[in-house]
Design a protein around this motif. Structure first.
Motif, PDB file in Angstrom:
ATOM      1  N   GLN A  74     -16.368  12.568  12.760  1.00  0.00           N
ATOM      2  CA  GLN A  74     -17.464  11.597  12.656  1.00  0.00           C
ATOM      3  C   GLN A  74     -17.386  10.742  11.396  1.00  0.00           C
ATOM      4  O   GLN A  74     -18.209   9.843  11.201  1.00  0.00           O
ATOM      5  N   GLY A  75     -16.404  11.017  10.533  1.00  0.00           N
ATOM      6  CA  GLY A  75     -16.270  10.255   9.295  1.00  0.00           C
ATOM      7  C   GLY A  75     -17.317  10.589   8.258  1.00  0.00           C
ATOM      8  O   GLY A  75     -17.608   9.779   7.376  1.00  0.00           O
ATOM      9  N   ARG A 128      -8.401  11.168  -0.739  1.00  0.00           N
ATOM     10  CA  ARG A 128      -7.963   9.785  -0.838  1.00  0.00           C
ATOM     11  C   ARG A 128      -9.157   8.838  -0.884  1.00  0.00           C
ATOM     12  O   ARG A 128     -10.161   9.029  -0.208  1.00  0.00           O
ATOM     13  N   VAL A 129      -9.003   7.806  -1.687  1.00  0.00           N
ATOM     14  CA  VAL A 129     -10.063   6.812  -1.828  1.00  0.00           C
ATOM     15  C   VAL A 129     -10.218   6.017  -0.544  1.00  0.00           C
ATOM     16  O   VAL A 129     -11.317   5.775  -0.055  1.00  0.00           O
ATOM     17  N   GLU A 130      -9.085   5.618   0.010  1.00  0.00           N
ATOM     18  CA  GLU A 130      -9.107   4.841   1.248  1.00  0.00           C
ATOM     19  C   GLU A 130      -9.139   5.784   2.443  1.00  0.00           C
ATOM     20  O   GLU A 130      -8.246   6.636   2.603  1.00  0.00           O
ATOM     21  N   VAL A 131     -10.150   5.638   3.258  1.00  0.00           N
ATOM     22  CA  VAL A 131     -10.336   6.527   4.407  1.00  0.00           C
ATOM     23  C   VAL A 131      -9.565   5.991   5.606  1.00  0.00           C
ATOM     24  O   VAL A 131      -9.697   4.819   5.973  1.00  0.00           O
ATOM     25  N   SER A 132      -8.738   6.841   6.187  1.00  0.00           N
ATOM     26  CA  SER A 132      -8.033   6.514   7.424  1.00  0.00           C
ATOM     27  C   SER A 132      -8.547   7.445   8.516  1.00  0.00           C
ATOM     28  O   SER A 132      -8.316   8.658   8.458  1.00  0.00           O
ATOM     29  N   GLN A 133      -9.263   6.887   9.486  1.00  0.00           N
ATOM     30  CA  GLN A 133      -9.862   7.722  10.515  1.00  0.00           C
ATOM     31  C   GLN A 133      -8.814   8.465  11.332  1.00  0.00           C
ATOM     32  O   GLN A 133      -9.029   9.600  11.753  1.00  0.00           O
ATOM     33  N   ASP A 134      -7.654   7.825  11.532  1.00  0.00           N
ATOM     34  CA  ASP A 134      -6.581   8.492  12.270  1.00  0.00           C
ATOM     35  C   ASP A 134      -6.108   9.746  11.535  1.00  0.00           C
ATOM     36  O   ASP A 134      -5.886  10.795  12.152  1.00  0.00           O
ATOM     37  N   GLU A 135      -5.956   9.624  10.210  1.00  0.00           N
ATOM     38  CA  GLU A 135      -5.531  10.784   9.421  1.00  0.00           C
ATOM     39  C   GLU A 135      -6.619  11.855   9.391  1.00  0.00           C
ATOM     40  O   GLU A 135      -6.324  13.050   9.456  1.00  0.00           O
ATOM     41  N   TRP A 136      -7.867  11.430   9.276  1.00  0.00           N
ATOM     42  CA  TRP A 136      -8.974  12.382   9.288  1.00  0.00           C
ATOM     43  C   TRP A 136      -9.005  13.138  10.615  1.00  0.00           C
ATOM     44  O   TRP A 136      -9.196  14.350  10.653  1.00  0.00           O
ATOM     45  N   THR A 137      -8.807  12.401  11.696  1.00  0.00           N
ATOM     46  CA  THR A 137      -8.821  13.021  13.029  1.00  0.00           C
ATOM     47  C   THR A 137      -7.658  13.992  13.184  1.00  0.00           C
ATOM     48  O   THR A 137      -7.837  15.119  13.653  1.00  0.00           O
TER      49      THR A 137
END
Length: 295
Positions: A64-65, A111-120
């Motif tokens: 869900q970020g 990481r400062v920059e959020v990557s939803q693909d990486e989070w998923t």
């Protein structure tokens, strides 16, 4: 791998290996009888459940970020590892895979920059790894068999059809899905099985990336892959991978479809019979009227 990540992975790995090789606690070392052993096992089961609950919570938050919720869940997960014995649960290779999944997820969160693909992706791999640690039977990663078998079938169809682009795409999907379940598989399976499967995977990757495909070698490799996939997922040797119908992993779909056609056919037959009876009745009334006038 960055220096910081290596240090972090090493610290987590040392912690987990210490838990694996640690001398039993005072209660375990000096207790007598089955009651104390049962209590220790019950305590470990409870810790494993807390670990899995934390992994599920982390997964949901990262899907869900939700950064604050994910960070909190990660702390709970790390705390749940304290004092947990891994003896009998997995191999040293499995502990390394679990540690790597934890560090990948922590690094992604940092990481400062959020990557939803990486989070998923990282949260899914960690969730499957922890679930595999806690479940010998019915682990979540085993559900990937059908989709990976479909990828293997697509590769075979592309090979027979002489379509290298489609074959490469199907292989990439197959490889990506393996990467998701890799840590969970290492935790659950013998290291020799994993080594054999990954050697086969590297071989197929090399064949599929050649400018001119060696169809004979690919045919042999995909035939081997059928058995490799079954072995990895603990399937029966006689269970088919290349099925005539693909794309529907829910058997109720076909039961409902067939049942619907049967009901439709019976309804239509009943309607035709009803119409026929109406026509017969109408003719009979006309005949009665004609006979009445004759008399």
């Amino acid at each position: 791998m960055s220096y910081r990540k290596r240090i972090g992975l090493l610290s987590v790995l040392v912690f987990l290996l210490w838990s694996y090789l640690a001398v039993p606690s005072y209660a375990e070392a000096f207790s007598v009888g089955t009651a104390a052993k049962g209590s220790a096992e019950s305590e470990r089961t409870e810790k494993l459940q807390r670990l899995e609950t934390a992994a599920e919570r982390l997964y949901n938050n990262m899907q869900q970020g939700n950064a604050p919720g994910a960070l909190e869940a990660m702390e709970i997960l790390i705390d749940a590892l304290e004092g947990l014995s891994f003896k009998g649960l997995t191999s040293v290779e499995g502990i390394h895979a679990l540690a790597e999944s934890i560090m990948d997820t922590r690094e992604t969160l940092a990481r400062v920059e959020v990557s939803q693909d990486e989070w998923t992706g990282t949260s899914a791999r960690l969730r499957l790894a922890v679930n595999s640690l806690n479940h010998r039977e019915g682990a979540l990663w085993l559900q990937y068999y059908k989709v990976m078998a479909d990828n293997l079938q697509s590769m075979e169809k592309a090979r027979t059809g002489g379509e290298p682009t489609i074959l490469r795409g199907a292989f990439q999907e197959f490889k990506d899905r393996y990467e998701v379940i890799r840590s969970a598989a290492i935790i659950a399976r013998d290291p020799a099985e994993i080594t054999k499967f990954e050697s086969w995977l590297s071989y197929v990757e090399r064949l599929s990336n050649d400018k001119t495909l060696d169809m004979g070698a690919l045919e042999h490799a995909l035939d081997l892959g059928e058995g490799m996939l079954k072995e990895l997922f603990g399937r029966r040797a006689d269970e088919p991978v290349f099925l005539p119908i693909t794309g529907y992993d829910n058997p109720w779909y076909w039961s409902t479809l067939i049942g619907g056609w049967i009901v439709l056919t019976l309804s239509y037959a009943g309607f035709r019979k009803y119409r026929a009876n109406q026509n017969v009745s109408s003719v009979k009334r006309e005949e009665d009227r004609y006979n009445h006038y004759r008399l």
